[in-house]
Enzyme design. Structure first.
Site, PDB file in Angstrom:
ATOM      1  N   GLU A  80       0.887  -1.351  -0.035  1.00  0.00           N
ATOM      2  CA  GLU A  80       0.004   0.105  -0.018  1.00  0.00           C
ATOM      3  C   GLU A  80       0.745   1.234   0.072  1.00  0.00           C
ATOM      4  OE1 GLU A  80      -2.780   0.055  -0.905  1.00  0.00           O
ATOM      5  OE2 GLU A  80      -4.202  -1.452   0.506  1.00  0.00           O
ATOM      6  N   HIS A  98      -3.311   2.723   8.358  1.00  0.00           N
ATOM      7  CA  HIS A  98      -4.259   1.967   7.530  1.00  0.00           C
ATOM      8  C   HIS A  98      -4.743   0.756   8.299  1.00  0.00           C
ATOM      9  CE1 HIS A  98      -6.351  -0.009   4.240  1.00  0.00           C
ATOM     10  NE2 HIS A  98      -5.308  -0.939   3.966  1.00  0.00           N
ATOM     11  N   HIS A 100      -8.061  -2.702   8.634  1.00  0.00           N
ATOM     12  CA  HIS A 100      -8.871  -3.278   8.172  1.00  0.00           C
ATOM     13  C   HIS A 100     -10.081  -3.336   9.153  1.00  0.00           C
ATOM     14  CE1 HIS A 100      -6.737  -5.366   4.613  1.00  0.00           C
ATOM     15  NE2 HIS A 100      -6.596  -4.118   4.638  1.00  0.00           N
ATOM     16  N   TYR A 119     -20.694  13.279  17.718  1.00  0.00           N
ATOM     17  CA  TYR A 119     -19.856  14.509  17.382  1.00  0.00           C
ATOM     18  C   TYR A 119     -18.137  13.959  17.268  1.00  0.00           C
ATOM     19  CZ  TYR A 119     -18.489  14.355  22.464  1.00  0.00           C
ATOM     20  OH  TYR A 119     -18.149  13.891  23.581  1.00  0.00           O
ATOM     21  N   HIS A 160     -12.980  -2.037   1.915  1.00  0.00           N
ATOM     22  CA  HIS A 160     -11.565  -2.252   2.301  1.00  0.00           C
ATOM     23  C   HIS A 160     -11.080  -2.206   3.674  1.00  0.00           C
ATOM     24  CE1 HIS A 160      -7.103  -1.544   0.531  1.00  0.00           C
ATOM     25  NE2 HIS A 160      -7.086  -1.941   1.600  1.00  0.00           N
ATOM     26  N   TYR A 215     -10.291  21.939  23.488  1.00  0.00           N
ATOM     27  CA  TYR A 215     -10.271  20.645  24.315  1.00  0.00           C
ATOM     28  C   TYR A 215      -9.060  20.510  24.857  1.00  0.00           C
ATOM     29  CZ  TYR A 215     -10.681  15.963  26.048  1.00  0.00           C
ATOM     30  OH  TYR A 215     -10.476  14.959  26.942  1.00  0.00           O
TER      31      TYR A 215
END
Length: 233
Positions: A80, A98, A100, A119, A160, A215
């Site tokens: 990837e 990344h 799955h 939110y 994916h 925050y």
């Protein structure tokens, strides 16, 4: 390469490996699926292709330049790689995760945009888009992802998985965890027979995003890695 640069790359690689192992330990990937990267100057450190994360050590570091040419290590980088390079070329991100993740991947098969049920979506820049399907490892997938990531720090890849990025590995990982939680929440609420989940309006989501900018502790940037669920009030 100077000793200072080697130290920085060594620390970053340790972080990449730790984050990759965390994705497996927390059920966001299975086996060697998913991948993690971090940018140190002009070197992009990426997990190698097909190597179990628990077997990775300092000697297994893999680095490429922004064009994808290997500049460090002997192992082949993740398949990837185009996806990771696309993020670094088009954002100021220093880390990419990344996965799955099960619930997020399930949602990617159902909608074109994750419904704004909480939110937490504001933490990713707004409603999370789903990039149209393309085969893994392709330039087409990377291009689809970039469109979905416009003004966002995370997106889903149809059929994916997930992609998130951040200023640190902790921040990128936390955004992945938030996205998986958000998708799990929507699937859970939507599974109640005869009921339709209430969704936030664009105004409500915008207000939450503005509030979240403040925050954390005054004068101290929030540590995204320390939060795995929406903040308590």
């Amino acid at each position: 390469m100077s000793e200072q640069q080697r130290d920085a790359i060594g620390r970053a690689w340790d972080g990449v490996v730790a984050t990759a192992r965390r994705t497996a330990a927390e059920g966001l990937v299975v086996g060697t699926s998913g991948n993690v990267s971090a940018r140190v100057g002009d070197t992009i450190l990426v997990t190698p292709s097909g190597v179990p994360y628990d077997r990775l050590g300092p000697e297994d570091a893999v680095g490429v330049d922004p064009e994808g040419n290997r500049v460090l290590g002997e192992l082949a980088p993740t398949s990837e790689l185009p996806l990771h390079l696309a993020v670094y070329r088009n954002t100021d991100a220093a880390a990419v995760v990344h996965t799955h993740a099960v619930h997020a991947t399930a949602v990617s098969t159902l909608v074109d945009e994750v419904p704004p049920i909480h939110y937490a979506a504001a933490m990713l820049g707004g409603p999370v888009r789903v990039a149209p399907y393309a085969r893994y490892g392709t330039v087409e997938l990377a291009e689809n992802m970039l469109t979905a990531l416009r003004d966002r720090t995370g997106c889903l890849l149809q059929n994916h998985g997930t992609v998130t990025h951040g200023a640190t590995l902790d921040q990128a990982y936390d955004r992945t965890a938030q996205l998986e939680w958000l998708c799990h929440l929507w699937l859970t609420a939507g599974s109640v027979p005869g009921r339709t989940p209430n969704l936030l309006s664009p105004r409500q989501l915008h207000e939450a995003g503005e509030a979240l900018k403040g925050y954390g502790q005054p004068g101290r940037p929030p540590s995204a890695g320390s939060v795995t669920h929406p903040p308590r009030h």
